[in-house]
Motif scaffolding. Structure first.
Motif, PDB file in Angstrom:
ATOM      1  N   ALA A 409       0.801  -1.220   0.000  1.00  0.00           N
ATOM      2  CA  ALA A 409       0.000   0.000   0.000  1.00  0.00           C
ATOM      3  C   ALA A 409       0.834   1.270   0.000  1.00  0.00           C
ATOM      4  CB  ALA A 409      -0.929  -0.003   1.217  1.00  0.00           C
ATOM      5  N   HIS A 410       2.150   1.152   0.132  1.00  0.00           N
ATOM      6  CA  HIS A 410       2.979   2.341   0.310  1.00  0.00           C
ATOM      7  C   HIS A 410       2.960   3.220  -0.935  1.00  0.00           C
ATOM      8  CE1 HIS A 410       6.355   4.843   1.597  1.00  0.00           C
ATOM      9  NE2 HIS A 410       6.118   4.371   2.796  1.00  0.00           N
ATOM     10  N   PRO A 411       2.872   4.541  -0.765  1.00  0.00           N
ATOM     11  CA  PRO A 411       2.846   5.438  -1.932  1.00  0.00           C
ATOM     12  C   PRO A 411       4.116   5.392  -2.769  1.00  0.00           C
ATOM     13  CG  PRO A 411       2.971   6.688   0.132  1.00  0.00           C
ATOM     14  CD  PRO A 411       2.662   5.270   0.499  1.00  0.00           C
ATOM     15  N   SER A 412       5.207   4.884  -2.234  1.00  0.00           N
ATOM     16  CA  SER A 412       6.449   4.795  -3.010  1.00  0.00           C
ATOM     17  C   SER A 412       6.444   3.606  -3.987  1.00  0.00           C
ATOM     18  CB  SER A 412       7.648   4.667  -2.069  1.00  0.00           C
ATOM     19  OG  SER A 412       7.613   3.436  -1.371  1.00  0.00           O
ATOM     20  N   ARG A 413       5.450   2.746  -3.896  1.00  0.00           N
ATOM     21  CA  ARG A 413       5.383   1.579  -4.783  1.00  0.00           C
ATOM     22  C   ARG A 413       5.149   2.024  -6.227  1.00  0.00           C
ATOM     23  NH1 ARG A 413       0.526  -2.729  -5.035  1.00  0.00           N
ATOM     24  NH2 ARG A 413       1.482  -4.287  -6.395  1.00  0.00           N
ATOM     25  N   GLN A 414       5.998   1.554  -7.135  1.00  0.00           N
ATOM     26  CA  GLN A 414       5.915   1.918  -8.545  1.00  0.00           C
ATOM     27  C   GLN A 414       5.028   0.895  -9.264  1.00  0.00           C
ATOM     28  OE1 GLN A 414       9.872   2.408 -10.144  1.00  0.00           O
ATOM     29  NE2 GLN A 414      10.517   3.730  -8.451  1.00  0.00           N
ATOM     30  N   ARG A 415       3.775   1.246  -9.426  1.00  0.00           N
ATOM     31  CA  ARG A 415       2.816   0.301  -9.996  1.00  0.00           C
ATOM     32  C   ARG A 415       3.017   0.082 -11.497  1.00  0.00           C
ATOM     33  NH1 ARG A 415      -1.152  -0.553  -6.066  1.00  0.00           N
ATOM     34  NH2 ARG A 415      -0.985   0.888  -4.308  1.00  0.00           N
ATOM     35  N   ASP A 416       3.844   0.903 -12.114  1.00  0.00           N
ATOM     36  CA  ASP A 416       4.131   0.736 -13.543  1.00  0.00           C
ATOM     37  C   ASP A 416       5.490   0.089 -13.791  1.00  0.00           C
ATOM     38  OD1 ASP A 416       5.707   2.801 -12.612  1.00  0.00           O
ATOM     39  OD2 ASP A 416       5.358   4.119 -14.341  1.00  0.00           O
ATOM     40  N   TYR A 417       6.030  -0.612 -12.800  1.00  0.00           N
ATOM     41  CA  TYR A 417       7.386  -1.158 -12.929  1.00  0.00           C
ATOM     42  C   TYR A 417       7.515  -2.084 -14.131  1.00  0.00           C
ATOM     43  CZ  TYR A 417      11.715  -3.571 -11.475  1.00  0.00           C
ATOM     44  OH  TYR A 417      12.974  -4.120 -11.419  1.00  0.00           O
ATOM     45  N   ASP A 418       6.479  -2.846 -14.467  1.00  0.00           N
ATOM     46  CA  ASP A 418       6.563  -3.764 -15.598  1.00  0.00           C
ATOM     47  C   ASP A 418       6.907  -3.046 -16.900  1.00  0.00           C
ATOM     48  OD1 ASP A 418       6.056  -6.048 -14.133  1.00  0.00           O
ATOM     49  OD2 ASP A 418       3.900  -6.007 -14.483  1.00  0.00           O
ATOM     50  N   ALA A 419       6.578  -1.760 -16.988  1.00  0.00           N
ATOM     51  CA  ALA A 419       6.852  -1.011 -18.209  1.00  0.00           C
ATOM     52  C   ALA A 419       8.346  -0.884 -18.493  1.00  0.00           C
ATOM     53  CB  ALA A 419       6.222   0.385 -18.119  1.00  0.00           C
ATOM     54  N   ALA A 420       9.200  -1.165 -17.502  1.00  0.00           N
ATOM     55  CA  ALA A 420      10.654  -1.109 -17.727  1.00  0.00           C
ATOM     56  C   ALA A 420      11.086  -2.087 -18.809  1.00  0.00           C
ATOM     57  CB  ALA A 420      11.395  -1.401 -16.422  1.00  0.00           C
ATOM     58  N   TRP A 421      10.259  -3.108 -19.054  1.00  0.00           N
ATOM     59  CA  TRP A 421      10.617  -4.115 -20.056  1.00  0.00           C
ATOM     60  C   TRP A 421       9.781  -3.976 -21.330  1.00  0.00           C
ATOM     61  CZ3 TRP A 421      10.499  -5.278 -14.804  1.00  0.00           C
ATOM     62  CH2 TRP A 421      11.732  -5.630 -14.238  1.00  0.00           C
ATOM     63  N   ASN A 422       9.093  -2.872 -21.501  1.00  0.00           N
ATOM     64  CA  ASN A 422       8.380  -2.614 -22.751  1.00  0.00           C
ATOM     65  C   ASN A 422       9.327  -2.111 -23.820  1.00  0.00           C
ATOM     66  OD1 ASN A 422       6.003  -3.339 -21.525  1.00  0.00           O
ATOM     67  ND2 ASN A 422       5.245  -1.246 -21.238  1.00  0.00           N
ATOM     68  N   GLY A 423       9.023  -2.417 -25.066  1.00  0.00           N
ATOM     69  CA  GLY A 423       9.741  -1.799 -26.174  1.00  0.00           C
ATOM     70  C   GLY A 423      10.925  -2.571 -26.708  1.00  0.00           C
ATOM     71  N   PHE A 424      11.145  -3.794 -26.239  1.00  0.00           N
ATOM     72  CA  PHE A 424      12.230  -4.583 -26.821  1.00  0.00           C
ATOM     73  C   PHE A 424      11.834  -5.020 -28.235  1.00  0.00           C
ATOM     74  CE2 PHE A 424      13.259  -5.133 -22.305  1.00  0.00           C
ATOM     75  CZ  PHE A 424      14.640  -4.940 -22.334  1.00  0.00           C
ATOM     76  N   PRO A 425      12.668  -4.735 -29.246  1.00  0.00           N
ATOM     77  CA  PRO A 425      12.307  -5.151 -30.599  1.00  0.00           C
ATOM     78  C   PRO A 425      12.444  -6.671 -30.753  1.00  0.00           C
ATOM     79  CG  PRO A 425      14.511  -4.207 -30.571  1.00  0.00           C
ATOM     80  CD  PRO A 425      13.950  -4.009 -29.197  1.00  0.00           C
ATOM     81  N   PRO A 426      11.652  -7.281 -31.617  1.00  0.00           N
ATOM     82  CA  PRO A 426      11.783  -8.726 -31.848  1.00  0.00           C
ATOM     83  C   PRO A 426      13.079  -9.039 -32.589  1.00  0.00           C
ATOM     84  CG  PRO A 426      10.229  -7.778 -33.389  1.00  0.00           C
ATOM     85  CD  PRO A 426      10.581  -6.691 -32.440  1.00  0.00           C
ATOM     86  N   ALA A 427      13.574 -10.221 -32.364  1.00  0.00           N
ATOM     87  CA  ALA A 427      14.764 -10.663 -33.095  1.00  0.00           C
ATOM     88  C   ALA A 427      14.477 -10.746 -34.595  1.00  0.00           C
ATOM     89  CB  ALA A 427      15.219 -12.024 -32.571  1.00  0.00           C
ATOM     90  N   ARG A 428      15.499 -10.503 -35.409  1.00  0.00           N
ATOM     91  CA  ARG A 428      15.350 -10.514 -36.868  1.00  0.00           C
ATOM     92  C   ARG A 428      15.800 -11.878 -37.407  1.00  0.00           C
ATOM     93  NH1 ARG A 428      17.757  -5.816 -35.448  1.00  0.00           N
ATOM     94  NH2 ARG A 428      19.812  -6.548 -36.158  1.00  0.00           N
ATOM     95  N   LEU A 429      14.912 -12.826 -37.370  1.00  0.00           N
ATOM     96  CA  LEU A 429      15.247 -14.161 -37.845  1.00  0.00           C
ATOM     97  C   LEU A 429      15.109 -14.239 -39.357  1.00  0.00           C
ATOM     98  CD1 LEU A 429      13.372 -16.221 -35.118  1.00  0.00           C
ATOM     99  CD2 LEU A 429      15.813 -15.734 -35.237  1.00  0.00           C
ATOM    100  N   PRO A 430      15.902 -15.092 -40.007  1.00  0.00           N
ATOM    101  CA  PRO A 430      15.801 -15.210 -41.468  1.00  0.00           C
ATOM    102  C   PRO A 430      14.479 -15.838 -41.879  1.00  0.00           C
ATOM    103  CG  PRO A 430      17.307 -16.857 -40.566  1.00  0.00           C
ATOM    104  CD  PRO A 430      16.955 -15.941 -39.442  1.00  0.00           C
TER     105      PRO A 430
END
Length: 430
Positions: A409-430
């Motif tokens: 419940a603490h206000p310091s909790r970062q509820r959007d922490y999962d967004a740190a792993w957004n935006g990784f591009p997919p691997a470029r497979l042949p």
């Protein structure tokens, strides 16, 4: 009585696991025996045992204290409430991160500013750990604390702590840690706002890790763990708090519990300067497993799997060739609780992990560098570089860590922490 916060001379008693001795009054320490019929000056001999009497000699931890009064001289304990000690019951696979813990608005001492954050195992069964955050601004006036549930490791992030223990005083500024054995009574004094982390180890006592192929000289050296000199203080009424089974009890003493004139043994408080940690790393390729940064370990009944490891990520050189240099993406059988003492952490350069902040990645939960750290590491020119802008630590335990109501419940909790792993591009497979 308001005791002034005064600097303490650097401790010169040193050596983790050594048999040490100190006396505040010449002649107070018996020679050649532990419990003479009539100890010098009318002192009382008392043994403090941190392990069973029959523990192997190399693991046996005990000390003899020579004090003005027996520590048994007190009335019955009565349970007292402490909202910060509410149990941790919320188990989740979600990754969690918190911004720096706020400092108190009103004068608050260390005990009142203590909050249970996460826990695993059982103090009664001698397994697992409890992790606390503390934030305080005032000394513990006329109060003392001890835990029957485990030994305590304190990690200051802001503000120097002065610990008065039964063995004597220790100064513990940020960049140091303090280790207080199970049952040892202590008081925390501060000279301004202070915050940090505390770990209660319910399992086997911390020891230095085995070095194996690293040889005799690496990681934390036993000689850099400093113990206090014996010291005692004038009498004054003291309320003594004891933590047992996760609950808090108190009794009133007409005198100070810090009345030890001499002591000797292997069970003693220590402080350790993290700058003295001799970090090992690769000089060829690949980032090593984080276990190579272990400062202290509490072994479990499963060989090679710790009840708890205390791991440090200090300033160090990175020279690996053709290597992704930050810690790699991984899922781990161990649960990982991290804190940032100062600077930046090389796997979280995208922001959000600030000094005083904490994170939790439970067992087998995927984690690793954020997208910005991944991009920088992938595109970097791999010249030798000194990582000298950060100091972080990790408590690693084999059990899943449950969170307390306060942590969720603490206000310091970062509820959007999962967004740190957004935006990784997919691997470029042949």
């Amino acid at each position: 009585m308001n005791r002034p916060f005064a600097p303490v001379a650097a401790a010169r008693l040193a050596g983790f696991g050594n048999h040490l001795a100190s006396e505040a009054v010449p002649g107070a320490l018996p020679v050649g025996r532990n419990s003479p019929q009539r100890p010098a000056f009318g002192l009382y001999a008392e043994q403090l045992s941190g392990t069973a009497f029959t523990a192997p000699r190399h693991e046996n931890r005990r000390s003899w204290l020579y004090r003005r009064r027996p520590s048994a001289m007190h009335g019955p304990f009565a349970e007292v409430s402490h909202p910060g000690l509410a149990p941790a019951r919320h188990l989740s696979p979600n990754r969690e991160r918190w911004s720096p813990h706020p400092l108190p608005d009103a004068p608050t001492d260390w005990l009142d500013g203590l909050t249970l954050w996460a826990a695993t195992g059982s103090a009664a069964e001698g397994t697992g750990v409890s992790i606390f955050l503390y934030a305080c601004s005032a000394p513990m006036e006329g109060r003392a604390f001890a835990s029957a549930d485990g030994e305590w490791l304190l990690v200051p992030q802001q503000g120097r702590l002065r610990l008065m223990t039964e063995f004597g005083p220790l100064d513990v500024p940020p960049g140091h840690i303090a280790l207080l054995p199970r049952g040892v009574r202590f008081r925390v004094e501060v000279d301004g706002p202070a915050r940090g982390w505390a770990l209660e180890n319910h399992g086997s006592p911390f020891r230095l890790p085995e070095l194996g192929p690293l040889g005799a000289n690496a990681l934390a050296s036993p000689r850099d763990f400093e113990a206090p000199h014996a010291a005692f203080e004038p009498d004054g009424p003291t309320r003594l708090y004891l933590k047992l089974g996760g609950r808090l009890f108190a009794t009133d003493l007409p005198h100070s519990p810090f009345d030890v004139a001499a002591w000797h043994g292997t069970l003693v408080p220590f402080r350790y300067d993290l700058a003295r940690f001799n970090a090992m790393g690769t000089v060829s390729f690949d980032h090593p497993d984080p276990s190579i940064f272990t400062v202290l370990t509490s072994p479990s009944d499963t060989p090679g799997t710790a009840n708890c490891d205390v791991v440090l990520f200090p300033p160090r050189w990175m020279v690996a060739e053709d290597t992704f240099r930050p810690p790699w993406f991984h899922r781990n059988v161990m649960s990982e609780f991290m804190g940032l003492i100062s600077g930046t952490y090389d796997a979280k350069e995208g922001g959000g992990f600030a000094p005083g902040g904490s994170s939790l990645h439970n067992r087998m939960v995927a984690h690793g560098p954020d997208v910005e750290s991944w991009r920088r590491a992938t595109e970097a020119e791999l010249a030798p570089v000194k990582l000298d802008q950060g100091l972080a630590f990790m408590f690693e335990t084999r059990g899943p860590l449950a969170l307390s109501d306060a942590a969720l419940a603490h206000p310091s909790r970062q509820r959007d922490y999962d967004a740190a792993w957004n935006g990784f591009p997919p691997a470029r497979l042949p």
